[in-house]
Structures are given as C-alpha cells and as structure tokens.
Design a protein around this motif. Structure first.
Motif, short mmCIF file in Angstrom:
data_model
loop_
_atom_site.label_atom_id
_atom_site.label_comp_id
_atom_site.label_asym_id
_atom_site.label_seq_id
_atom_site.Cartn_x
_atom_site.Cartn_y
_atom_site.Cartn_z
N GLU A 52 0.83 -1.21 0.00
CA GLU A 52 0.00 0.00 0.00
C GLU A 52 0.87 1.26 0.00
OE1 GLU A 52 -2.43 -0.33 3.45
OE2 GLU A 52 -3.61 -2.00 2.66
N ARG A 53 1.90 1.22 0.80
CA ARG A 53 2.81 2.37 0.88
C ARG A 53 3.54 2.57 -0.44
NH1 ARG A 53 4.28 6.55 3.95
NH2 ARG A 53 6.48 7.03 3.96
N LEU A 54 3.99 1.48 -1.05
CA LEU A 54 4.67 1.58 -2.34
C LEU A 54 3.73 2.15 -3.40
CD1 LEU A 54 6.70 -1.75 -2.43
CD2 LEU A 54 7.59 0.55 -2.21
N ALA A 55 2.47 1.75 -3.36
CA ALA A 55 1.50 2.26 -4.33
C ALA A 55 1.28 3.75 -4.13
CB ALA A 55 0.18 1.50 -4.19
N LYS A 56 1.19 4.17 -2.87
CA LYS A 56 0.99 5.59 -2.58
C LYS A 56 2.20 6.42 -3.03
CE LYS A 56 -0.32 8.86 0.90
NZ LYS A 56 -1.44 9.12 1.74
N VAL A 57 3.39 5.91 -2.78
CA VAL A 57 4.61 6.62 -3.19
C VAL A 57 4.65 6.73 -4.70
CG1 VAL A 57 7.12 6.44 -3.28
CG2 VAL A 57 5.94 6.05 -1.13
N GLU A 58 4.31 5.67 -5.40
CA GLU A 58 4.31 5.69 -6.87
C GLU A 58 3.29 6.69 -7.40
OE1 GLU A 58 5.91 5.11 -10.34
OE2 GLU A 58 6.66 4.12 -8.54
N GLU A 59 2.11 6.74 -6.76
CA GLU A 59 1.08 7.70 -7.16
C GLU A 59 1.57 9.13 -6.97
OE1 GLU A 59 -3.28 9.18 -5.57
OE2 GLU A 59 -2.57 7.20 -4.99
N LEU A 60 2.23 9.39 -5.83
CA LEU A 60 2.77 10.74 -5.58
C LEU A 60 3.85 11.10 -6.60
CD1 LEU A 60 2.94 10.74 -1.69
CD2 LEU A 60 1.41 12.08 -3.14
N LYS A 61 4.70 10.15 -6.94
CA LYS A 61 5.74 10.41 -7.94
C LYS A 61 5.12 10.81 -9.27
CE LYS A 61 9.47 7.38 -6.35
NZ LYS A 61 10.28 6.20 -6.72
N GLN A 62 4.07 10.09 -9.67
CA GLN A 62 3.42 10.40 -10.94
C GLN A 62 2.78 11.78 -10.91
OE1 GLN A 62 0.73 7.15 -11.62
NE2 GLN A 62 2.37 5.71 -12.15
N LYS A 63 2.14 12.15 -9.79
CA LYS A 63 1.53 13.47 -9.68
C LYS A 63 2.58 14.57 -9.74
CE LYS A 63 -2.68 12.46 -7.07
NZ LYS A 63 -3.40 12.69 -5.81
N ASN A 65 5.62 14.42 -11.12
CA ASN A 65 6.18 14.50 -12.47
C ASN A 65 5.22 15.15 -13.45
OD1 ASN A 65 8.62 13.35 -11.75
ND2 ASN A 65 7.92 11.27 -12.17
N ALA A 66 3.91 14.97 -13.24
CA ALA A 66 2.91 15.56 -14.13
C ALA A 66 2.60 17.00 -13.75
CB ALA A 66 1.63 14.73 -14.10
N GLY A 67 3.10 17.45 -12.60
CA GLY A 67 2.84 18.82 -12.15
C GLY A 67 1.45 19.00 -11.55
N LYS A 68 0.84 17.90 -11.13
CA LYS A 68 -0.53 17.95 -10.58
C LYS A 68 -0.57 17.80 -9.07
CE LYS A 68 -2.59 16.14 -14.78
NZ LYS A 68 -3.41 15.08 -15.37
N TYR A 69 0.58 17.73 -8.43
CA TYR A 69 0.61 17.54 -6.98
C TYR A 69 0.31 18.86 -6.29
CZ TYR A 69 2.24 16.30 -2.32
OH TYR A 69 2.32 16.07 -0.98
N GLN A 70 -0.74 18.90 -5.51
CA GLN A 70 -1.14 20.11 -4.81
C GLN A 70 -0.84 19.96 -3.31
OE1 GLN A 70 -2.41 22.90 -6.27
NE2 GLN A 70 -2.04 21.88 -8.22
N ILE A 71 -0.27 20.98 -2.74
CA ILE A 71 0.06 20.98 -1.32
C ILE A 71 -1.03 21.74 -0.58
CG2 ILE A 71 1.72 21.76 0.40
CD1 ILE A 71 3.86 21.48 -1.76
N ASP A 72 -1.54 21.18 0.50
CA ASP A 72 -2.55 21.84 1.32
C ASP A 72 -1.84 22.47 2.52
OD1 ASP A 72 -4.77 22.73 2.62
OD2 ASP A 72 -5.65 20.75 2.96
N PRO A 73 -1.62 23.79 2.48
CA PRO A 73 -0.88 24.45 3.56
C PRO A 73 -1.59 24.38 4.91
CG PRO A 73 -1.69 26.07 1.99
CD PRO A 73 -2.01 24.72 1.44
N GLU A 74 -2.91 24.31 4.91
CA GLU A 74 -3.64 24.22 6.17
C GLU A 74 -3.39 22.88 6.86
OE1 GLU A 74 -7.72 25.23 5.55
OE2 GLU A 74 -7.23 27.22 4.80
#
Length: 86
Positions: A52-63, A65-74
């Motif tokens: 599960e952790r590996l899948a989550k890390v891979e998903e984050l890497k893809q986001k 690299n695609a420039g779609k990763y959004q950070i929630d400052p709150e």
C-alpha cells in the motif's frame, strides 16, 4: 650613539622568504555524491515496506512528475501545530 648589529637583523629577515602557497590542482567543476554502503542497503531493501505504501509513493511520484501535486498548507500547519502542542 652608534648601533651595531642592525645589518644582522636585517639579513635574518631577508633569508626567511615567505612560503608561497603551492598551486592546488584545479577544483572539479562537477558536483559529486557518495552514498555509503548502509545507504545503498537501505535503498535496496523494500521488504519492510507494505505494498500500500509503495502504491501511494508511486502515485505521488506520478503526480509530481505531471505537475498535478497540490500541497494543502492548512493540513501542514495543523500537523506542525499538533506536533508542538504535545
């Protein structure tokens, strides 16, 4: 009054020349990184990591690299505040 021996003092200063720094080899213009054996072992061992952790890390890497990763400052601020309120 005549002072004798000034020439001897003057000569002692002339005989000891300042040591000139030797030219060092040209510094490398490239950065380099050395990873210890322990670091390499940590990188290569994935037995302790859940799928599960590996899948989550891979998903984050893809986001990322695609420039779609959004950070929630709150969320980040809330986590930091909860850490220091302990």
């Amino acid at each position: 009054m005549k002072i004798n021996g000034i020439q001897r003092v003057d000569q002692s200063y002339k005989t000891t020349e300042a040591i000139k720094p030797q030219k060092a080899s040209k510094p490398s213009l490239q950065d380099s990184v050395e990873i210890s054996r322990e670091g390499l072992q940590l990188n290569q061992t994935t037995a302790g990591i859940s799928s599960e952790r590996l899948a989550k890390v891979e998903e984050l890497k893809q986001k990322i690299n695609a420039g779609k990763y959004q950070i929630d400052p709150e969320k980040i601020a809330a986590k930091i505040a909860s850490y220091y309120q302990k």
